[in-house]
Motif scaffolding. Structure first.
Motif, mmCIF file in Angstrom:
data_model
loop_
_atom_site.group_PDB
_atom_site.id
_atom_site.type_symbol
_atom_site.label_atom_id
_atom_site.label_comp_id
_atom_site.label_asym_id
_atom_site.label_seq_id
_atom_site.Cartn_x
_atom_site.Cartn_y
_atom_site.Cartn_z
ATOM 1 N N ARG A 294 0.728 -1.375 -0.186
ATOM 2 C CA ARG A 294 -0.474 0.208 0.301
ATOM 3 C C ARG A 294 0.967 1.294 -0.041
ATOM 4 O O ARG A 294 0.244 1.997 0.087
ATOM 5 N N LYS A 295 2.396 1.312 -0.361
ATOM 6 C CA LYS A 295 3.084 2.393 -0.127
ATOM 7 C C LYS A 295 4.027 2.515 -1.381
ATOM 8 O O LYS A 295 4.016 1.517 -2.387
ATOM 9 N N LEU A 296 4.137 4.044 -1.134
ATOM 10 C CA LEU A 296 4.955 4.505 -2.658
ATOM 11 C C LEU A 296 6.181 4.265 -2.151
ATOM 12 O O LEU A 296 6.193 4.711 -1.650
ATOM 13 N N ALA A 297 7.060 4.233 -3.338
ATOM 14 C CA ALA A 297 8.186 4.300 -3.532
ATOM 15 C C ALA A 297 9.195 4.906 -4.253
ATOM 16 O O ALA A 297 8.337 5.181 -5.557
ATOM 17 N N LEU A 298 10.202 5.820 -4.219
ATOM 18 C CA LEU A 298 10.785 6.320 -5.171
ATOM 19 C C LEU A 298 12.389 6.355 -5.182
ATOM 20 O O LEU A 298 12.750 7.191 -4.122
ATOM 21 N N VAL B 139 5.978 1.419 -7.287
ATOM 22 C CA VAL B 139 7.246 2.817 -7.666
ATOM 23 C C VAL B 139 7.104 3.739 -8.846
ATOM 24 O O VAL B 139 6.790 3.623 -9.368
ATOM 25 N N LEU B 140 6.865 4.888 -8.041
ATOM 26 C CA LEU B 140 7.099 6.047 -9.071
ATOM 27 C C LEU B 140 8.174 6.378 -9.815
ATOM 28 O O LEU B 140 9.031 5.904 -9.386
ATOM 29 N N ALA B 141 7.823 7.440 -10.797
ATOM 30 C CA ALA B 141 9.338 7.347 -11.994
ATOM 31 C C ALA B 141 10.865 7.477 -10.825
ATOM 32 O O ALA B 141 9.815 8.837 -10.077
ATOM 33 N N LEU C 181 2.664 14.972 -6.631
ATOM 34 C CA LEU C 181 3.285 13.733 -7.387
ATOM 35 C C LEU C 181 2.373 12.290 -6.248
ATOM 36 O O LEU C 181 2.030 11.616 -6.804
ATOM 37 N N TRP C 182 1.569 13.198 -5.424
ATOM 38 C CA TRP C 182 0.191 12.615 -5.488
ATOM 39 C C TRP C 182 -0.716 11.760 -6.094
ATOM 40 O O TRP C 182 -1.374 11.378 -6.444
ATOM 41 N N THR C 183 -0.582 12.470 -6.998
ATOM 42 C CA THR C 183 -1.303 12.426 -8.467
ATOM 43 C C THR C 183 -1.022 11.377 -9.567
ATOM 44 O O THR C 183 -1.669 10.433 -10.427
ATOM 45 N N GLU C 184 0.150 10.887 -9.536
ATOM 46 C CA GLU C 184 1.045 10.051 -10.461
ATOM 47 C C GLU C 184 1.237 8.916 -9.922
ATOM 48 O O GLU C 184 0.520 8.771 -9.555
ATOM 49 N N GLU C 185 0.638 8.445 -11.594
ATOM 50 C CA GLU C 185 0.587 6.777 -11.935
ATOM 51 C C GLU C 185 1.635 6.062 -11.055
ATOM 52 O O GLU C 185 3.376 6.779 -11.722
#
Lengths: 231, 231
Positions: free
Chosen positions: B140-144, B184-186, B215-219
């Motif tokens: 449930r988490k994002l990483a960059l 994973v974000l770009a 950032l929070w709207t990125e796919e």
């Protein structure tokens, strides 16, 4: 081959481990051939992985804003690197072949071995800009990654869960070893020793020993994108 | 986005560095959005990169042959991991987004950050077998990854000296972060700050700040072989 010098950079915590068995087999076989074999047993040495100010003895070229790469390069030229780095560089300099023996951690080397690469292979010693890839300073030497995996061989294929094993070798073999000029021999991958029987593990050690018997006649891989990505 | 929690895992030795400027810009912008931002400043913490017996408090499940992965997994289940690992796991657990800020060392993270991955993302906490990739426990988490390079952008292309930058991201983004379930974000790649003018560096920081605003709207990227190798 008699007279050749080999350095084994070894990263496992446990002398009873399968990685230790592979390292011991290499020491035994290469010694029997008449090679001089040195081992850097990183955990036993308590090898420092962190690239810090402590790696430079004496004054910095720019104390106001510490840039590790620049300072390590300057310190190398002045002979002012920390003693543990100098000792490893001396072993590399003397070696005809460097073998890296390690368990795969996160598709790469364990941090203690990454630290060896970060600190020992500094600019001026291993490469310069220009002076990398086929012009890297370690270009008369061979290097070989001998690693163990958690997953089974079929997982490390294009169709497998983890993708082709060659993908994760790119930063290590091409981005690091080839960058420094090393001729890279094919990796020795011992898949999933933890899921193997005692007999299978013995057979993996035996096949490593067997390969070492004719290692000096092997051709290096063509260390460029097609080997890794088939393009 | 107000209420979101962010962890920045940061690996640079120097508070005056360009990496520090990128980290500070993220703290500033995300705090201004109302996010709670925690920073793990690995060098300042003297973070331990080596995976050793000391990471397990109390008795081992097999003291006769130390297997780090097995022991860390058991210790996680018993709450017997070392305090510094538990503290980092707590920060990860609370975070909606983890940003890794670092200079590229040998096509990868510096050893101190590799050690964070080796020790913090242990079995039981970040994944299990089965229970990885899209089923990883951090799903449930994002990483960059926000990284700086030595070389210029054109060197990190298929035709460039170092090959496509996506190649070296595979072990980190796919083999580590995606394996643990992270979306994973770009990556944010700031190329060659050392070869850039002060104005260009300011512009790289500004474009990172600008990106963070939305950032929070990125796919997330499609973290599978085609993204990396175009196959």
């Amino acid at each position: 081959m008699a007279g050749k010098k080999v350095l084994i950079v070894y990263a496992h915590q446990e002398p009873m481990s399968f990685n230790a068995a592979l390292k011991d087999a290499a020491v035994r076989e290469l010694s029997a051939q008449g090679c001089a074999v040195a081992v850097s047993d990183l955990y036993a040495m308590g090898f420092e992985p962190r690239a810090t100010r402590s790696d430079i003895t004496g004054t910095l070229s720019n104390p106001d804003s510490f840039n590790y790469g620049v300072e390590a390069h300057e310190a190398f030229k002045k002979g002012a690197l920390a003693g543990d780095i100098l000792a490893e560089q001396k072993k590399v300099q003397e070696a005809d072949l460097v073998i890296f023996q390690f368990p795969l951690y996160w598709f790469s080397v364990p941090a203690i071995m990454k630290g060896w690469m970060d600190r020992v292979l500094c600019q001026g010693f291993a490469f310069d800009i220009p002076g990398f890839y086929d012009s890297g300073f370690l270009k008369r030497k061979l290097a070989l990654l001998s690693l163990t995996t958690g997953g089974v061989a079929s997982s490390y294929t294009k169709a497998g869960d983890y993708g082709d094993f060659r993908y994760f070798l790119w930063p290590l073999q091409h981005g690091t070893l080839h960058f420094c000029g090393f001729k890279v021999l094919a990796p020795q991958i011992s898949f999933a020793p933890e899921y193997s029987s005692e007999e299978e593990r013995k057979s993996m050690v035996a096949s490593w020993t067997q390969r070492l018997k004719s290692l000096w006649t092997e051709e290096p891989i063509q260390c460029s994108p097609p080997w890794y990505f088939g393009q």
